[in-house]
Write a protein that holds these residues in place. Structure first.
Motif, short mmCIF file in Angstrom:
data_model
loop_
_atom_site.label_atom_id
_atom_site.label_comp_id
_atom_site.label_asym_id
_atom_site.label_seq_id
_atom_site.Cartn_x
_atom_site.Cartn_y
_atom_site.Cartn_z
N GLY A 63 38.57 -17.80 31.76
CA GLY A 63 39.67 -18.37 30.99
C GLY A 63 40.18 -17.34 30.01
N GLY A 64 40.64 -17.85 28.87
CA GLY A 64 40.30 -18.98 28.06
C GLY A 64 38.83 -19.39 28.22
N GLU A 65 38.57 -20.59 27.80
CA GLU A 65 37.20 -21.08 27.91
C GLU A 65 37.11 -22.09 29.06
N PRO A 66 36.51 -21.70 30.18
CA PRO A 66 36.53 -22.55 31.37
C PRO A 66 35.81 -23.88 31.20
N THR A 92 31.61 -17.72 30.28
CA THR A 92 31.83 -18.73 29.23
C THR A 92 31.42 -18.21 27.86
N VAL A 159 30.89 -7.47 23.49
CA VAL A 159 32.00 -6.53 23.23
C VAL A 159 31.60 -5.73 21.99
N PHE A 188 35.34 -2.00 23.87
CA PHE A 188 36.47 -2.75 23.29
C PHE A 188 37.78 -2.18 23.83
N ILE A 191 43.61 -4.81 23.89
CA ILE A 191 44.37 -5.93 24.46
C ILE A 191 43.94 -7.16 23.67
N1 SAM Z 1 35.82 -17.51 27.00
C1 SAM Z 1 34.94 -16.88 27.91
C2 SAM Z 1 34.09 -15.83 27.24
O1 SAM Z 1 34.41 -15.45 26.10
O2 SAM Z 1 33.11 -15.41 27.84
C3 SAM Z 1 35.63 -16.29 29.13
C4 SAM Z 1 36.95 -15.59 28.91
S1 SAM Z 1 36.84 -14.07 28.00
C5 SAM Z 1 38.54 -13.61 27.95
C6 SAM Z 1 36.08 -13.01 29.19
C7 SAM Z 1 35.51 -11.74 28.67
O3 SAM Z 1 36.52 -10.93 28.15
C8 SAM Z 1 34.49 -11.94 27.55
O4 SAM Z 1 33.26 -11.35 27.91
C9 SAM Z 1 35.13 -11.24 26.39
O5 SAM Z 1 34.17 -10.74 25.57
C10 SAM Z 1 36.00 -10.20 27.07
N2 SAM Z 1 37.07 -9.68 26.22
C11 SAM Z 1 38.06 -10.38 25.63
N3 SAM Z 1 38.87 -9.55 24.92
C12 SAM Z 1 38.37 -8.30 25.06
C13 SAM Z 1 38.76 -7.01 24.58
N4 SAM Z 1 39.81 -6.84 23.77
N5 SAM Z 1 38.02 -5.94 24.95
C14 SAM Z 1 36.95 -6.09 25.77
N6 SAM Z 1 36.55 -7.26 26.27
C15 SAM Z 1 37.23 -8.37 25.92
#
Ligand code: SAM
Ligand code: SF4
Length: 328
Positions: A63-66, A92, A159, A188, A191
């Motif tokens: 997702g988002g949060e699935p 998640t 992250v 990191f 985005i």
């Molecule tokens: N909500 C769930 C979660 O946080 O696991 C799933 C969606 S989230 C967008 C999926 C992954 O993207 C997560 O592991 C999150 O840490 C990573 N993520 C989001 N923004 C990021 C960024 N700017 N740089 C690196 N990883 C990122």
């Protein structure tokens, strides 16, 4: 050329967290209306009649949060029941996991990735945008529950943000020693929150590996998965350490995935929208699956030439969408 057989499916653009690096509090996010989401029957039709005939066999729900998606377990059971499905996994934030893990497992889910950026409750809540509502314990309970139920592999996503959680990376790495928990450090990316990225920057995976080598030593490792992680392990550990190094290393030549956004756009790359297809609108206009299959096939042929280093920054000059919108 890599076989493209892995589809990351965003089930929802909303989230119950506001991670600073993803969808920080105060960011202007236009959430999709419920009707704009690809519905369960539409998604299943696309999987059955478009993606699996083209060789897609592995699916990740994100997702988002699935876990906010209604009827998630039922949807998983349908995907798991497709004869071509070889692998189904989910990413998640873990907040709703303790209450849903048993149903998800019963539906056929076996592999799970849970985000855990810190072992310190205050740092965690500050990063997750949940200050004053302390979410750490609930996420930790979710991880323990998933582990006890038998999810395997169970991966923990971190992250890495300089000056925020980099002082505890070895404590997080140590989680892989006693239990078969697979800790993955993610560089990191710029985005979601450009200001934080400009302020903090990022830490190359190799720096973290060196810290691990200095402390414990570092062996080659293996864990089941579809991702671009380089996998190692602390000697004698039950779990592994993964490094996802999209900033320090280009892994486009190993890429085996496409992404389907929550509103049904198929895109060939996280950071490049070249050739993306609006499958939801096409379906709702009554277009035949055979025609969509042909379009997706064309995009598959284009994919090897698409490279995220030549980022398509969209019309805004920045990334047009965040991870939560695309499906990270
Ligand atoms: N909500 C769930 C979660 O946080 O696991 C799933 C969606 S989230 C967008 C999926 C992954 O993207 C997560 O592991 C999150 O840490 C990573 N993520 C989001 N923004 C990021 C960024 N700017 N740089 C690196 N990883 C990122
Ligand atoms: Fe939500 Fe996951 Fe983004 Fe955090 S990383 S805001 S939990 S979608």
């Amino acid at each position: 050329m890599n076989a493209i057989d892995y589809l990351r499916i965003s089930l929802i653009d909303r989230c119950n967290f506001r991670c600073q690096y993803c969808m920080p509090e105060g960011a202007a996010l236009d959430y999709l209306l419920k009707s704009a989401l690809l519905q369960d029957d539409e998604l299943l039709l696309l999987l059955r009649e478009v993606f699996t005939p083209l060789g897609f066999t592995r699916f990740r729900l994100t997702g988002g949060e699935p876990l906010l998606r209604p009827n998630l377990a039922e949807l998983i059971a349908h995907i798991a029941a497709l004869p071509q499905t070889q692998d189904i996994s989910l990413t998640t934030n873990g907040f709703l996991l303790a209450e849903q893990a048993a149903d998800l497992y019963a539906a056929g889910l076996r592999r799970i990735n849970i985000s855990l950026d810190s072992l310190d409750a205050d740092t965690f809540d500050s990063l997750a945008g949940t200050k004053g509502r302390s979410r750490w314990q609930q996420v930790w309970n979710g991880i323990q529950t998933a582990y006890e139920i038998g999810f395997d592999p169970l991966k923990l996503n971190v992250v890495v943000i300089p000056g925020v959680n980099d002082s505890e990376l070895m404590d997080l790495a140590a989680l892989s020693i006693e239990r078969a928990w697979h800790v993955r450090f993610i560089e990191f990316m710029p985005i979601g929150n450009d200001d934080l990225f400009s302020d903090r920057g990022w830490i190359p995976s190799e720096d973290i590996r060196q810290q691990v080598r200095d402390r414990w030593g570092l062996d080659e490792g293996f864990v089941l998965g579809n991702g671009p992680a380089d996998v190692f392990k602390i000697p004698g550990a039950k779990g592994t350490l993964g490094f996802i190094s999209q900033m320090s290393e280009c892994f486009c030549d190993r890429c085996n995935r496409m992404r389907l956004s929550a509103d049904g756009w198929l895109r060939p790359c996280l950071l490049n929208e070249t050739g993306q297809i609006d499958l939801k609108t096409a379906l709702r206009q009554g277009r035949e699956p055979a025609e969509l299959r042909q379009q997706v096939q064309q995009l598959l042929q284009l994919k090897p030439e698409i490279n995220y280093k030549e980022r398509d920054a969209g019309t805004t000059g920045r990334y047009a969408k965040t991870m939560s919108q695309i499906g990270g």
